[in-house]
Design a protein around this motif. Structure first.
Motif, PDB file in Angstrom:
ATOM      1  N   GLY A 802       0.893  -1.293   0.128  1.00 50.26           N
ATOM      2  CA  GLY A 802       0.021  -0.145  -0.117  1.00 50.26           C
ATOM      3  C   GLY A 802       0.732   1.295  -0.078  1.00 50.26           C
ATOM      4  N   MET A 803       0.316   2.316  -0.826  1.00 52.48           N
ATOM      5  CA  MET A 803       1.383   3.244  -0.875  1.00 52.48           C
ATOM      6  C   MET A 803       0.286   4.658  -0.665  1.00 52.48           C
ATOM      7  SD  MET A 803       4.186   2.534  -1.332  1.00 52.48           S
ATOM      8  CE  MET A 803       5.189   3.916  -2.003  1.00 52.48           C
ATOM      9  N   SER A 804       0.904   5.656  -0.250  1.00 51.83           N
ATOM     10  CA  SER A 804       0.122   7.000  -0.360  1.00 51.83           C
ATOM     11  C   SER A 804       1.091   8.196  -0.939  1.00 51.83           C
ATOM     12  CB  SER A 804      -0.497   7.443   1.150  1.00 51.83           C
ATOM     13  OG  SER A 804       0.772   7.643   1.901  1.00 51.83           O
ATOM     14  N   SER A 805       0.385   9.155  -1.180  1.00 49.69           N
ATOM     15  CA  SER A 805       1.209  10.362  -1.994  1.00 49.69           C
ATOM     16  C   SER A 805       1.104  11.491  -0.863  1.00 49.69           C
ATOM     17  CB  SER A 805       0.817  10.494  -3.197  1.00 49.69           C
ATOM     18  OG  SER A 805       1.582  11.576  -3.897  1.00 49.69           O
ATOM     19  N   PRO A 806       1.982  12.126  -0.618  1.00 49.15           N
ATOM     20  CA  PRO A 806       1.781  13.464   0.233  1.00 49.15           C
ATOM     21  C   PRO A 806       1.125  14.646  -0.692  1.00 49.15           C
ATOM     22  CG  PRO A 806       4.312  12.455   0.766  1.00 49.15           C
ATOM     23  CD  PRO A 806       3.628  11.603  -0.607  1.00 49.15           C
ATOM     24  N   ALA A 807       1.625  14.715  -1.976  1.00 53.81           N
ATOM     25  CA  ALA A 807       1.389  15.542  -2.994  1.00 53.81           C
ATOM     26  C   ALA A 807      -0.190  15.434  -3.045  1.00 53.81           C
ATOM     27  CB  ALA A 807       2.128  15.732  -3.966  1.00 53.81           C
ATOM     28  N   GLU A 808      -0.778  14.190  -3.424  1.00 54.43           N
ATOM     29  CA  GLU A 808      -2.189  13.792  -3.986  1.00 54.43           C
ATOM     30  C   GLU A 808      -2.933  13.611  -2.611  1.00 54.43           C
ATOM     31  OE1 GLU A 808      -1.219  14.611  -7.487  1.00 54.43           O
ATOM     32  OE2 GLU A 808      -3.066  14.113  -7.144  1.00 54.43           O
ATOM     33  N   ASP A 809      -2.504  13.012  -1.749  1.00 53.60           N
ATOM     34  CA  ASP A 809      -3.430  12.650  -0.485  1.00 53.60           C
ATOM     35  C   ASP A 809      -3.281  13.321   0.826  1.00 53.60           C
ATOM     36  OD1 ASP A 809      -2.484   9.111  -1.218  1.00 53.60           O
ATOM     37  OD2 ASP A 809      -4.339  10.392  -1.877  1.00 53.60           O
ATOM     38  N   GLY A 810      -2.063  14.270   1.035  1.00 55.43           N
ATOM     39  CA  GLY A 810      -1.798  15.023   1.711  1.00 55.43           C
ATOM     40  C   GLY A 810      -2.860  15.876   2.434  1.00 55.43           C
ATOM     41  N   LEU A 811      -3.302  16.717   1.481  1.00 57.29           N
ATOM     42  CA  LEU A 811      -4.445  17.783   1.996  1.00 57.29           C
ATOM     43  C   LEU A 811      -5.486  17.034   2.198  1.00 57.29           C
ATOM     44  CD1 LEU A 811      -5.452  20.670   2.348  1.00 57.29           C
ATOM     45  CD2 LEU A 811      -5.652  20.657  -0.190  1.00 57.29           C
ATOM     46  N   LEU A 812      -6.070  15.823   1.288  1.00 62.18           N
ATOM     47  CA  LEU A 812      -7.429  15.198   1.571  1.00 62.18           C
ATOM     48  C   LEU A 812      -7.303  14.546   2.919  1.00 62.18           C
ATOM     49  CD1 LEU A 812      -7.737  14.009  -1.901  1.00 62.18           C
ATOM     50  CD2 LEU A 812      -9.122  16.057  -0.796  1.00 62.18           C
ATOM     51  N   VAL A 813      -6.323  13.883   3.384  1.00 64.56           N
ATOM     52  CA  VAL A 813      -6.229  13.152   4.606  1.00 64.56           C
ATOM     53  C   VAL A 813      -6.394  14.194   5.854  1.00 64.56           C
ATOM     54  CG1 VAL A 813      -5.229  10.966   3.600  1.00 64.56           C
ATOM     55  CG2 VAL A 813      -3.934  12.739   4.487  1.00 64.56           C
ATOM     56  N   ALA A 814      -5.664  15.402   5.501  1.00 70.01           N
ATOM     57  CA  ALA A 814      -5.848  16.341   6.618  1.00 70.01           C
ATOM     58  C   ALA A 814      -7.244  16.729   6.713  1.00 70.01           C
ATOM     59  CB  ALA A 814      -4.606  17.337   6.399  1.00 70.01           C
ATOM     60  N   GLN A 815      -7.790  16.907   5.694  1.00 70.14           N
ATOM     61  CA  GLN A 815      -9.275  17.299   5.657  1.00 70.14           C
ATOM     62  C   GLN A 815     -10.065  16.269   6.355  1.00 70.14           C
ATOM     63  OE1 GLN A 815     -10.040  18.143   1.654  1.00 70.14           O
ATOM     64  NE2 GLN A 815      -9.363  20.376   1.606  1.00 70.14           N
ATOM     65  N   GLN A 816      -9.949  15.160   6.011  1.00 69.00           N
ATOM     66  CA  GLN A 816     -10.469  13.960   6.711  1.00 69.00           C
ATOM     67  C   GLN A 816     -10.086  14.010   8.131  1.00 69.00           C
ATOM     68  OE1 GLN A 816      -9.441  10.469   4.305  1.00 69.00           O
ATOM     69  NE2 GLN A 816     -10.483  11.221   2.528  1.00 69.00           N
ATOM     70  N   ARG A 817      -9.071  14.016   8.400  1.00 70.15           N
ATOM     71  CA  ARG A 817      -8.720  14.176   9.877  1.00 70.15           C
ATOM     72  C   ARG A 817      -9.428  15.151  10.699  1.00 70.15           C
ATOM     73  NH1 ARG A 817      -8.215  13.686  14.476  1.00 70.15           N
ATOM     74  NH2 ARG A 817      -6.648  13.267  15.887  1.00 70.15           N
ATOM     75  N   LEU A 818      -9.289  16.324   9.936  1.00 68.19           N
ATOM     76  CA  LEU A 818      -9.835  17.663  10.711  1.00 68.19           C
ATOM     77  C   LEU A 818     -11.555  17.108  10.671  1.00 68.19           C
ATOM     78  CD1 LEU A 818      -9.973  20.272  11.871  1.00 68.19           C
ATOM     79  CD2 LEU A 818     -10.063  21.179   9.611  1.00 68.19           C
ATOM     80  N   ASP A 819     -12.128  16.444   9.898  1.00 69.29           N
ATOM     81  CA  ASP A 819     -13.581  16.187   9.839  1.00 69.29           C
ATOM     82  C   ASP A 819     -13.894  15.277  10.956  1.00 69.29           C
ATOM     83  OD1 ASP A 819     -14.104  16.625   6.173  1.00 69.29           O
ATOM     84  OD2 ASP A 819     -14.134  18.103   7.909  1.00 69.29           O
ATOM     85  N   ARG A 820     -12.907  14.373  11.257  1.00 69.53           N
ATOM     86  CA  ARG A 820     -13.117  13.287  12.104  1.00 69.53           C
ATOM     87  C   ARG A 820     -13.087  13.862  13.489  1.00 69.53           C
ATOM     88  NH1 ARG A 820      -9.800  10.085   8.910  1.00 69.53           N
ATOM     89  NH2 ARG A 820      -8.098  10.352  10.273  1.00 69.53           N
TER      90      ARG A 820
END
Length: 947
Positions: A802-820
């Protein structure tokens, strides 16, 4: 006719004429004048007698229109009094009347605040008259009346002594007394009827005697409202009556020959529509119907017997205020402290048959921080054979429904002297959450669900010292307990069955406990504290508390079926998370008074796919004294243990599986352990700095220890003194393992474009939308194709990285983390009663976001919200805080790794659960966070290897 006879006749006629003139006209007129004159002198209020008629031949006397009192508002009056005097009165020594009738009498009696009756002031008594009146009362004038009647009369009674005056009227009073006599030993027949308030009816039928004063007969009252007489009760008990009607009938005997003697027999009474409130108008009790029958009372013997009691539809309200006072306690009169109490026999109360039905009790406790509301509905009570004067047991049966869902019943016998109980108790579907209020001061947990079912035989023989014996069995089903600090599940189970429960003499034993699908969550925090320890609220020390022997506890056996355990260690970076599932087995006898070891036999699975078996013996209340346990773990994903490898070996684990056969023996604190370790297909990841890592060539050791099949089979013996605080078993194990595992062979994976069906699609990567871990249709199609190819080639094994990308995923996971985080904080505030949920929308209300963002901003940035932002509008200010928070999470490796792990799990779950691939053939590699996007999507690499 001779002259003599004529003279005699004229004389007789003249005498008769004069007699008639005197009897019919002169004497009545004179008598009327004399009576009015005497009344004017002797009566203290205006008095007038309108007419007086007398028949000298029949000795009939008629008085008309007597009024005593102010004109138009008399105190005493009658329309007509008729008396027929017997001539025998002249020689029998008593006033004898053939009849005495009083028509339409009116009496207005008022009892003054001083206790004096207004009627006693009507007469002007000269000096010495009171003593003469007392003497006359002691020896009444001899009178006989063959027929005494009171017709269509009225009585108005007013008592000014209570705080609120009592006022009552009796209308249509008709009384008939036959053979009335004031002579000793002679009795009269009595018949009375009257109409009371609200058309209530009063009837008395019986006999009476004047010397001594006595009466016997039957009295009945029908439909009497209680409100006119309630002030008498109100002065004793501060209750407000809203409604209430009483009907009663009884035989009575009253005798004043010496002391007051009153006996009631064959009594019945009905109370209906009874409604009382507090002085402030708060409801206290509302009763639909109460009926007693076959009752008797003996005043001299201080005895009451009520043959049957039937009551239905009572609703009562009982509440405890913040200061601990119960509402009824404030209403009922306080017990008086009499320094010299009167020695008097207690009342004997006998209740052979009592039935209460359809009762409802509303209980409210406002003293705890979280008020508790409890409703006992459909309450039924049966009482048989109750006698307060004997120690004989009486029958008792109680049934009720608690909060419209749980049922509780008790049936058996009880006694008052001494207090004892022998009851069969049953509880069904009782909600354990009702105890939440009383647990809050001690532990930080929320009981979300849980039902108690039990049957018990309870025997209470004494209160001081307590002599209680309980035999029971119980089931606790659907338990769900949440850690209120983190708002996460702590403990839950589908059912806990306890058989053979026995409590006696501070000793509790359970023959067998059976747990079905239990779950527990254990967390080690960064500061090495545990989630369990953080839940306990420290209590103040009670200097007055006396030492008490601990309760003896014995559980014959504990069975576990399909249990699970979540373990996490946040003291390591990255964190460790481990799940044990399908935990099934048995634990032997647990006894805190016995050092004999208990047998242990458990099996389960680690992280869903790795089987584990634990067998042996241990002393559960002193495990360091004696322990002999063997544990076997199969197919454990080594990536789960990567944080431990980073700390103790200096490498992360990229892939591999672990089989462990452990044998631990503890004797008086000394540990002897054999650890048989089988590492299959181990691959180490990159080296990491760790001060605890062994300084050895780990990768070289791994290469040397692998056999032809790529496995490492080693034995790790461990010895030590567990009582030594410097001894720590985990570093010893991991350092030994790190010395042996020095490298992991990695095998590159190459997808074959047309691995199955000649499809040219690229199967080496699964593409995910940025920030997402769900498989789209194209990805599922790729995996279906790949699974088909692997099922045809059993020697192949799939590896998922499994992989993730700071450029593509970083902002979205941060938004998801904030929403949680926003949702978590909002839900916590609602659960703790600090906020009210929105009735029109789900999630976090718009008006609450600013406050929540402010708290998160301060926590994440360690700074206060800039003052200049306050000049911005709400939307702009929220946007500034949101962007600042997102910057702290946008580059979070933990969030990116979590997303990559979720992508790993999505792929494996789909291949195993949907594509039919064997779980042993799909391995999850450690995840990466540096993927390069492919047309805006993030790839997860799939690797292919052979067995």
């Amino acid at each position: 006719m001779s002259k003599r006879n004529k003279s005699l006749t004229v004389g007789l006629l003249s005498a008769v004429f004069i007699y008639c003139l005197l009897g019919f006209l002169v004497l009545p007129g004179i008598a009327l004048h004399v009576v009015n004159s005497q009344l004017e002198q002797r009566v203290s209020v205006p008095t007038r007698l309108d007419s007086l008629e007398f028949n000298p031949f029949s000795l009939e006397l008629s008085l008309g229109e007597l009024e005593i009192g102010q004109p138009g508002n008399p105190v005493l009056s009658f329309q007509r009094l008729y008396a027929n005097l017997e001539i025998t009165s002249l020689w029998r020594g008593a006033l004898e009347l053939e009849s005495l009738t009083i028509e339409r009498a009116w009496v207005a009696a008022t009892l003054q605040e001083s206790g004096e009756l207004n009627l006693s002031r009507l007469l002007n008594r000269p000096e010495g008259a009171q003593q003469l009146a007392d003497e006359e009362a002691a020896t009444p004038f001899p009178v006989r009346i063959a027929h005494l009647k009171l017709v269509e009369s009225r009585l108005y009674f007013q008592d000014l002594q209570p705080t609120n005056a009592v006022q009552a009227r009796l209308e249509r009073i008709n009384m008939e007394i036959r053979q009335f006599s004031t002579l000793p030993g002679e009795r009269s027949e009595l018949l009375v009827s009257a109409e009371g308030p609200s058309n209530s009816q009063l009837q008395v039928q019986g006999s009476m005697g004047m010397l001594p004063l006595s009466s016997a007969g039957t009295l009945s009252i029908d439909g009497l409202p209680l409100s006119p007489f309630w002030p008498y009760v109100r002065d004793q008990i501060d209750l407000a009556l809203q409604d209430g009607v009483l009907s009663t009938r009884f035989d009575y005997q009253m005798d004043l020959a010496q002391d007051l003697s009153v006996n009631l027999d064959k009594a019945s009474a009905t109370l209906s529509a009874f409604d009382i409130t507090s002085p402030q108008g708060d409801s206290l009790a509302r009763l639909s119907h109460l009926h007693i029958d076959d009752a008797s009372l003996d005043l001299a013997a201080r005895s009451i017997r009520v043959g049957t009691v039937r009551s239905r539809q009572l609703e009562a309200w009982i509440s405890r205020a913040e200061n601990g006072k119960v509402n009824w306690q404030a209403i009922l009169p306080a017990a008086q402290d009499n320094s010299q109490p009167e020695q008097q026999a207690a009342w004997q109360i006998r209740l052979p048959d009592v039935q209460l039905r359809e009762y409802r009790v509303n209980l409210t406790d406002r003293q705890p921080d979280s008020p508790l509301d409890l409703t006992l509905s459909s309450l039924e009570l049966d009482l048989t054979g109750f006698d307060s004067a004997t120690s004989a047991p009486f029958g008792l049966s109680v049934k009720t429904q608690i909060n419209e869902e749980g049922f509780l019943s008790a049936k058996g016998q009880a006694s008052l002297e001494p207090i004892s109980l022998d009851l069969q108790v049953a509880a069904q579907n009782l909600a354990l959450a009702q105890a939440q209020t009383y647990l809050d001061p001690f532990v930080r947990i929320d009981i979300r669900d849980g039902k108690l079912n039990t049957t018990a035989h309870v025997q209470l023989e004494a209160l001081d010292p307590l002599a209680l014996h309980v035999d029971a069995k119980a089931d606790i089903t659907d338990l769900h307990i949440v850690d209120s600090l983190e708002n996460r599940d702590l403990v839950r189970w589908e059912s806990l069955s306890l058989d053979g429960i026995v409590y006696r003499d501070n000793s509790l034993s359970v023959e067998q406990a059976q747990l079905l699908k239990p779950y527990a969550r254990i967390i080690i925090n960064q500061d090495l504290s545990t989630n369990i320890g953080n839940l306990v609220i420290e209590q103040p020390v009670d200097d007055n508390q006396t030492d008490q022997a601990p309760m003896a506890i014995r559980i014959g056996a504990v069975g576990i079926e399909k249990g699970s355990l979540n373990f996490a260690d946040f003291s390591l970076q990255p964190n460790v998370a481990l799940t044990v599932e399908e935990l099934t087995g048995r634990i032997g006898t647990l006894d805190n008074q016995n050092t004999d070891p208990a047998e242990l036999n458990l099996s389960g699975q680690v992280d869903r796919y790795a089987p584990v078996q634990v067998q042996g013996t241990l002393t559960p209340f002193d495990p360091l004294n004696s322990l002999d346990v063997q544990a076997s773990f199969k197919d454990i994903e080594l990536t789960t243990l990567s944080p431990y490898a980073r700390k103790f070996a200096g490498y992360r684990i990229r892939k591999g599986r672990l089989d462990l056969d452990l044998h631990y023996q503890i004797n008086a604190g000394n540990l002897e352990a054999d650890n048989q370790v089988l590492l299959r297909d181990l691959q180490l990841g990159e080296r990491v700095d760790s001060p605890n890592a062994v300084d050895l060539p780990i990768r070289l050791a791994v290469a040397l220890l692998k056999d032809g099949k790529g496995n490492i089979n080693i034995t790790l013996p461990v010895q030590g003194d567990l009582s030594n605080p410097d001894f720590d078993i985990m570093p010893v194990i991991w350092q030994s393992l790190g010395n042996l595992l020095s490298r992991a062979a990695t095998a590159p994976f190459r997808f074959i474009a047309n691995l199955f069906g000649g499809d040219d699609a690229d199967l080496s990567h699964v593409l995910f939308a940025p920030g997402a871990a769900a498989l789209d249709a194209q990805a599922r199609k790729q995996l279906d194709t790949l699974a088909s190819a692997l099922n045809d080639r059993p020697a192949l094994r799939l590896e998922v990285e499994g992989m993730s990308s700071p450029a593509e995923d970083g902002l979205l996971v941060a938004q998801q983390r904030l929403d949680r985080e926003l949702n978590r904080r909002w839900k916590k505030a609602v659960d703790q009663g600090q906020a009210e949920p929105s009735a029109t929308q789900s999630g976090v209300p718009q008006e609450a976001i600013a406050g929540l963002l402010g708290g998160i901003y301060q926590e994440r940035t360690k700074k206060e919200v800039p003052a200049e932002w306050s000049e911005l509008d709400a939307q702009a200010r929220n946007e500034r805080m949101r962007n600042a928070i997102l910057e702290t999470w946008q580059g979070s490796e933990a969030l990116l790794r979590r997303l990559a792990q979720e992508r790993n799990e999505s792929i494996k779950a789909y291949l195993v659960d949907n594509a039919g691939l064997s779980a042993q053939r799909v391995q999850l590699l450690d995840v990466g966070v540096e993927a390069v996007a492919d047309n805006g999507e993030v790839p997860t690499t799939l690797h292919l290897s052979a067995e």
